[in-house]
Design an enzyme around this catalytic site. Sequence first.
Site, PDB file in Angstrom:
ATOM      1  N   ASN A   1       0.866  -1.241   0.004  1.00  0.00           N
ATOM      2  CA  ASN A   1       0.038  -0.018  -0.080  1.00  0.00           C
ATOM      3  C   ASN A   1       1.026   1.326  -0.201  1.00  0.00           C
ATOM      4  O   ASN A   1       1.254   1.639   1.153  1.00  0.00           O
ATOM      5  CB  ASN A   1      -0.778  -0.065   1.121  1.00  0.00           C
ATOM      6  CG  ASN A   1      -1.813   1.275   1.165  1.00  0.00           C
ATOM      7  OD1 ASN A   1      -1.839   1.872   0.357  1.00  0.00           O
ATOM      8  ND2 ASN A   1      -2.720   1.081   2.176  1.00  0.00           N
ATOM      9  N   ARG A  39      -2.372  -2.150  -3.620  1.00  0.00           N
ATOM     10  CA  ARG A  39      -3.771  -1.392  -3.429  1.00  0.00           C
ATOM     11  C   ARG A  39      -3.381  -0.004  -4.640  1.00  0.00           C
ATOM     12  O   ARG A  39      -2.616   0.695  -4.424  1.00  0.00           O
ATOM     13  CB  ARG A  39      -3.765  -0.791  -2.363  1.00  0.00           C
ATOM     14  CG  ARG A  39      -4.911   0.205  -1.956  1.00  0.00           C
ATOM     15  CD  ARG A  39      -4.829   0.758  -0.654  1.00  0.00           C
ATOM     16  NE  ARG A  39      -6.233   1.400  -0.567  1.00  0.00           N
ATOM     17  CZ  ARG A  39      -6.281   2.621   0.143  1.00  0.00           C
ATOM     18  NH1 ARG A  39      -5.425   3.108   0.818  1.00  0.00           N
ATOM     19  NH2 ARG A  39      -7.464   3.255  -0.048  1.00  0.00           N
ATOM     20  N   HIS A  52     -13.092   2.633  -0.450  1.00  0.00           N
ATOM     21  CA  HIS A  52     -13.014   1.549   0.228  1.00  0.00           C
ATOM     22  C   HIS A  52     -13.690   0.276   0.103  1.00  0.00           C
ATOM     23  O   HIS A  52     -13.956  -0.493   0.806  1.00  0.00           O
ATOM     24  CB  HIS A  52     -13.855   2.281   1.666  1.00  0.00           C
ATOM     25  CG  HIS A  52     -13.246   3.288   2.364  1.00  0.00           C
ATOM     26  ND1 HIS A  52     -13.869   3.987   3.161  1.00  0.00           N
ATOM     27  CD2 HIS A  52     -11.933   3.621   2.737  1.00  0.00           C
ATOM     28  CE1 HIS A  52     -13.115   4.958   3.743  1.00  0.00           C
ATOM     29  NE2 HIS A  52     -11.977   4.442   3.698  1.00  0.00           N
ATOM     30  N   ARG A  82     -12.253  15.359   6.886  1.00  0.00           N
ATOM     31  CA  ARG A  82     -13.007  15.514   5.779  1.00  0.00           C
ATOM     32  C   ARG A  82     -14.431  15.788   6.125  1.00  0.00           C
ATOM     33  O   ARG A  82     -14.923  15.172   6.768  1.00  0.00           O
ATOM     34  CB  ARG A  82     -13.139  14.754   4.539  1.00  0.00           C
ATOM     35  CG  ARG A  82     -11.591  14.442   3.912  1.00  0.00           C
ATOM     36  CD  ARG A  82     -11.671  13.178   3.014  1.00  0.00           C
ATOM     37  NE  ARG A  82     -10.537  12.276   3.603  1.00  0.00           N
ATOM     38  CZ  ARG A  82     -10.503  10.894   3.229  1.00  0.00           C
ATOM     39  NH1 ARG A  82     -11.217  10.388   2.519  1.00  0.00           N
ATOM     40  NH2 ARG A  82      -9.687  10.280   3.581  1.00  0.00           N
ATOM     41  N   GLU A  97      -8.021  -5.301   4.885  1.00  0.00           N
ATOM     42  CA  GLU A  97      -7.915  -4.866   3.499  1.00  0.00           C
ATOM     43  C   GLU A  97      -6.688  -5.705   2.926  1.00  0.00           C
ATOM     44  O   GLU A  97      -6.720  -5.951   1.704  1.00  0.00           O
ATOM     45  CB  GLU A  97      -7.611  -3.394   3.258  1.00  0.00           C
ATOM     46  CG  GLU A  97      -9.161  -2.652   3.702  1.00  0.00           C
ATOM     47  CD  GLU A  97      -8.744  -1.209   3.969  1.00  0.00           C
ATOM     48  OE1 GLU A  97      -8.486  -0.636   4.840  1.00  0.00           O
ATOM     49  OE2 GLU A  97      -9.158  -0.516   2.892  1.00  0.00           O
TER      50      GLU A  97
END
Length: 395
Positions: free
Chosen positions: A8, A89, A178, A239, A382
Amino acid sequence: MSTILVINSGSSSLKYQLIDVEVEEVLASGLVERIGETTGTATHHGPAESHDRDLAVADHAAAFAAMRDAFDEHGPSLAEHPPIAIGHRVVHGGVRYIEPTIVTDVVKSDIADLAELAPLHNPANLEGIIAAEGLFADIPHVAVFDTAFHQTLPPAAFTYAIDAELAERQHVRRFGFHGTSHRFVSRAAAEFLGRPLGEVKQIVLHLGNGASACAVDGGRSIETSMGMTPLEGLVMGTRSGDIDPAVLFYLHRKTGMDFGELEDLLNRRSGLVGLSGHNDMRDVHDAAASGDHAAQLAFDVYVHRLTYYIGGYFAQLGRLDALVFTAGVGENSPEVRARAVEGLGGLGIRLDLARNAAQSHLPRRISTDDSPVAVLVVPTNEELEIARQTLSVVR
Ligand code: ADP
């Protein structure tokens, strides 16, 4: 033993895991941080213990060299456990990449083109791929896209109600993110319930630093809260999530803030941090508990938005079998879970407060036995999902 190395690669960090895919066990993992700065750090969790060291990491190639050195010094030996493939990823796969894909020159050039839509992520993902190809030239590299799982969204869910021709020309539509986590967690939830994935209707709430909700109908994503970019939807650490776009026109006219400043405002100085000064939910809880009104309001806004999405997705699904919490906040905050579903008894969502308060790293049910909707906590993974998908392509 067959191993897959999962990568990642972010703009300033490299995360990796070496996974034995026969038994789905992590053999080693690590993190190289502050790429591009004069002092960086490399942390490696080997078979026996963890190792930290400070070093300058000029670029992604240097980060991969630090990773290789860590494997050489602390094990496990990559020569003894050679990966059969590398799984990367990649955040944005656009409309083309709906499956994990072997990396070719065309794929790399598409990932570069898609940087327009994910300027913070895709370039760093691509740098990671290129650096990894330098180190592992003879094995397949597979790109696993965050957007892929949401390519089943129906047009009514992915279309913004703006000028259709302009939207088409400029590729303006909702993609969702996601996806790797939503896919992993929705499968694990069905497994936990002992029911075929194809017949389960569920809402997955991935609540980490970034946060998104997903309505999963029979294993297919039919609605999700992030949009063309990861800014839309739930309140996040930094955010804003949903906001009237006219706020931006207003602030621009009123204060002269330009687009760069407004982008920074909504991505980095909003959400929990904008409201309370804390982007970590643990700090928000602590501050609110000690009487900080701003932190209490940040928490209230966060859970208010969650409840709103749960209700909306319930309606989209038409029936709900499971409501599933995952990621840092979802797995660890009983306060958030309790408040998000408070008052939803009328929808058949009944929490068992003692089960909700218990801490565990395993999938678990936190609703009462008679709750028509099962409320679950299912830890996400993940990296394992990327390893599984990579394996499915190379086998
Ligand atoms: P990322 O999106 O970076 O993968 P994670 O899924 O690891 O993030 O979630 C990180 C967030 O989880 C932290 O910012 C923090 O707000 C939250 N978190 C972790 N532990 C707890 C806890 N015990 N209580 C509340 N929130 C927590």
